[in-house]
Design an enzyme around this catalytic site. Sequence first.
Site, PDB file in Angstrom:
ATOM      1  N   GLY A   1       0.805  -1.217   0.000  1.00 16.36           N
ATOM      2  CA  GLY A   1       0.000   0.000   0.000  1.00 16.36           C
ATOM      3  C   GLY A   1       0.836   1.264   0.000  1.00 16.36           C
ATOM      4  O   GLY A   1       0.376   2.327  -0.426  1.00 16.36           O
ATOM      5  N   GLY A  53      -9.690  11.338 -36.772  1.00 22.25           N
ATOM      6  CA  GLY A  53      -9.985  11.566 -35.355  1.00 22.25           C
ATOM      7  C   GLY A  53      -8.768  12.077 -34.609  1.00 22.25           C
ATOM      8  O   GLY A  53      -8.884  12.885 -33.680  1.00 22.25           O
TER       9      GLY A  53
HETATM   10  C1  HXC Z   1       8.657  -3.180  10.665  1.00 25.44           C
HETATM   11  C2  HXC Z   1      10.385  -3.477   9.230  1.00 25.44           C
HETATM   12  C3  HXC Z   1       9.502  -3.446   8.124  1.00 25.44           C
HETATM   13  C4  HXC Z   1       8.129  -3.267   8.404  1.00 25.44           C
HETATM   14  C5  HXC Z   1      11.485  -3.726   7.390  1.00 25.44           C
HETATM   15  N1  HXC Z   1      11.589  -3.655   8.714  1.00 25.44           N
HETATM   16  N2  HXC Z   1      10.207  -3.610   6.997  1.00 25.44           N
HETATM   17  N3  HXC Z   1       9.951  -3.339  10.469  1.00 25.44           N
HETATM   18  N4  HXC Z   1       7.746  -3.131   9.683  1.00 25.44           N
HETATM   19  N5  HXC Z   1       7.233  -3.217   7.416  1.00 25.44           N
HETATM   20  C6  HXC Z   1      12.824  -3.772   9.515  1.00 25.44           C
HETATM   21  C7  HXC Z   1      13.408  -5.153   9.444  1.00 25.44           C
HETATM   22  O1  HXC Z   1      12.783  -5.967  10.395  1.00 25.44           O
HETATM   23  C8  HXC Z   1      14.845  -4.879   9.777  1.00 25.44           C
HETATM   24  O2  HXC Z   1      14.986  -4.718  11.163  1.00 25.44           O
HETATM   25  C9  HXC Z   1      15.098  -3.547   9.159  1.00 25.44           C
HETATM   26  O3  HXC Z   1      13.815  -2.950   8.952  1.00 25.44           O
HETATM   27  C10 HXC Z   1      15.797  -3.623   7.835  1.00 25.44           C
HETATM   28  O4  HXC Z   1      15.130  -4.574   7.044  1.00 25.44           O
HETATM   29  P1  HXC Z   1      15.898  -5.739   6.264  1.00 25.44           P
HETATM   30  O5  HXC Z   1      14.888  -6.758   5.931  1.00 25.44           O
HETATM   31  O6  HXC Z   1      17.092  -6.168   7.037  1.00 25.44           O
HETATM   32  O7  HXC Z   1      16.382  -4.961   4.974  1.00 25.44           O
HETATM   33  P2  HXC Z   1      16.511  -5.491   3.502  1.00 25.44           P
HETATM   34  O8  HXC Z   1      17.166  -6.841   3.484  1.00 25.44           O
HETATM   35  O9  HXC Z   1      17.132  -4.394   2.726  1.00 25.44           O
HETATM   36  O10 HXC Z   1      15.001  -5.709   2.986  1.00 25.44           O
HETATM   37  C11 HXC Z   1      14.123  -4.612   2.862  1.00 25.44           C
HETATM   38  C12 HXC Z   1      12.692  -5.097   2.627  1.00 25.44           C
HETATM   39  C13 HXC Z   1      12.290  -6.112   3.742  1.00 25.44           C
HETATM   40  C14 HXC Z   1      12.603  -5.760   1.244  1.00 25.44           C
HETATM   41  C15 HXC Z   1      11.794  -3.872   2.626  1.00 25.44           C
HETATM   42  O11 HXC Z   1      12.601  -5.532   4.982  1.00 25.44           O
HETATM   43  C16 HXC Z   1      10.856  -6.424   3.726  1.00 25.44           C
HETATM   44  O12 HXC Z   1      10.404  -7.259   2.927  1.00 25.44           O
HETATM   45  N6  HXC Z   1      10.104  -5.850   4.662  1.00 25.44           N
HETATM   46  C17 HXC Z   1       8.695  -6.168   4.828  1.00 25.44           C
HETATM   47  C18 HXC Z   1       7.876  -5.586   3.705  1.00 25.44           C
HETATM   48  C19 HXC Z   1       6.423  -5.725   4.000  1.00 25.44           C
HETATM   49  O13 HXC Z   1       5.853  -6.816   3.869  1.00 25.44           O
HETATM   50  N7  HXC Z   1       5.827  -4.622   4.497  1.00 25.44           N
HETATM   51  C20 HXC Z   1       4.458  -4.603   4.951  1.00 25.44           C
HETATM   52  C21 HXC Z   1       3.614  -4.405   3.723  1.00 25.44           C
HETATM   53  S1  HXC Z   1       1.961  -4.232   4.107  1.00 25.44           S
HETATM   54  P3  HXC Z   1      16.172  -5.416  11.985  1.00 25.44           P
HETATM   55  O14 HXC Z   1      16.042  -4.836  13.331  1.00 25.44           O
HETATM   56  O15 HXC Z   1      15.935  -6.862  11.909  1.00 25.44           O
HETATM   57  O16 HXC Z   1      17.409  -4.992  11.267  1.00 25.44           O
HETATM   58  C22 HXC Z   1       1.685  -2.662   3.761  1.00 25.44           C
HETATM   59  C23 HXC Z   1       0.243  -2.335   3.843  1.00 25.44           C
HETATM   60  C24 HXC Z   1       0.054  -0.887   3.647  1.00 25.44           C
HETATM   61  O17 HXC Z   1       2.516  -1.908   3.496  1.00 25.44           O
HETATM   62  C25 HXC Z   1      -1.367  -0.675   3.250  1.00 25.44           C
HETATM   63  C26 HXC Z   1      -1.707   0.761   3.153  1.00 25.44           C
HETATM   64  C27 HXC Z   1      -3.103   0.901   2.696  1.00 25.44           C
END
Ligand code: HXC
Length: 517
Positions: free
Chosen positions: A175, A407
Amino acid sequence: MAGKSMQSLVEELRAKKERLFEGGGPDRLAKQKEQGKLTARERVTALVDDESFEEFGLFAQHRQAGFGMAGKEVPADGVVTGAASIDGRLIHLASQDFTVLGGSAGEVHSLKVAEVMHRSLSTGSPFVFINDSGGARVQEGIDSLSGYGQVFYANVLLSGAVPQVSLICGPCAGGASYSPALTDFIIQTRKAQMFITGPQVIKQVTGEEITADALGGADAHMAHSGVIHFVAEDDEEAVHICRRLISFLPSNNLEEPPRLPTDGNVDPNPKLNDILPTDPKKGYDVRDLIAGIVDQGDLLEVQSGYAMNMVVGFARILGRSIGIIANQPLVLSGAIDINAANKAARFIRFCNAFNIPTITFVDVPGYLPGVEQEYGGIIRNGAKLLFAYSAASVPKIQVILRKSYGGAHVAMCSKDLGADCSFAWPTAEVAVMGAEGAVEIVFRKEMQEAENKAERRAELIAQYREAFASPYVAAGRRLVDDIIEPANTRRHLAQALEYLQNKRDQRPPKKHGLIPL
Ligand code: HXC
């Protein structure tokens, strides 16, 4: 506080600020740099005028207790927000800090973003959102969703009132990608990916396998989805594009775009007389032609890698910002397809919202035929172009270069759709269709009956071309205001822009029109 000297209080404050400025700490900042990215604060510094940034909400803290969040300091709640200037003009901005919980958007994070957006609106200044985030902060559950909702709502409130620009400099998933999608321009770096569902989910659901970059990298979004407007190699280039883009735009819908100083030069450019190939079937790069007309030959092309049969972008004539829309004969002979119509319609609506006159260069054989186009809704999508031009009340100028058929002739800002001024080069062919096609329809029987069919066909084509394939019939009908020498195009356009600068266009009062979405 009693008993503490001001000096110690100030030192304490400085120390607190220093710690907060470090975001997720040295290790995470170093990791960010290793990936060739700037940090959230470095991006702000690179974007805005020196010493101009005034931060709001550095001390903001989340209020979550679950999932290990109780008492956890989350610097600036993962987003740097505030006011600054670009070339001395006020902007507001938000820059997500990936080093702080992955730049994830918690409730307070999003409320900070929404607040600074409201400040953009109340002060009539552009809003720039630098995205680098793992999306909704999972620990904060639906509070984080609600925060996103407030940002989306603010995006829509600002839409058409102040320019909104998104920079995608890191992950922007789920989102989270909808805030950029609601803004006017998206600049994505080659180090960033943007998608609603990532490769893993796609594999689970549909079985398709794709890398994150092929799915949501800058090149994919430029070439395939048309979601973004500019590709930047890295953060430095992204902020450079953003500054350049903003230089063409007014700060809000009640202002005129800034006018740059000009030397007033409108001397003829003889090269323009030779730019069209003598063979009317041959293509040429319309951007070379535009470069020969606008100030310093400088065109900031928007979506340069998408629907390349239509060129759109910002330029200036005598220092005035203009929006250019042009058929590109190099690609699909410049025919209008679904993507080209969408691209141009969106750009025209942006120009109209922000008082930027449009100049349309026409060399179009028609709408693109084909089952794919019809099934894809060329009727509905092509109509967007008609709608956008007809609804635009800014000065609208048309220059017909060569083909202007059917057109597509009407659609490319004809006088009938409200062009204030239409110029044609002597090479212009304004006709209901090309001579070859017209002859097939009108004289089919006569050709069948002719002794020498090929000869008769050639004669009829020549007759038709002589009668209709010129600008004179159209000028006779006042569909063209003047036929001009190509070399003098810049002078004519400069004059037209001058004369139209105070144009007012009365429209019936209504809530809004209904563009065929
Ligand atoms: C909390 C998060 C986070 C999240 C990352 N982190 N995303 N913490 N909420 N959404 C944290 C990780 O736990 C990690 O903490 C640190 O940030 C760095 O992340 P890494 O994974 O180590 O980094 P990287 O390998 O570069 O990967 C980045 C990433 C991955 C691809 C973005 O972190 C990821 O897939 N995150 C989750 C994405 C996701 O599913 N988001 C929610 C989507 S739902 P630590 O302390 O371990 O280092 C959404 C709904 C919105 O967004 C709807 C709106 C209407």
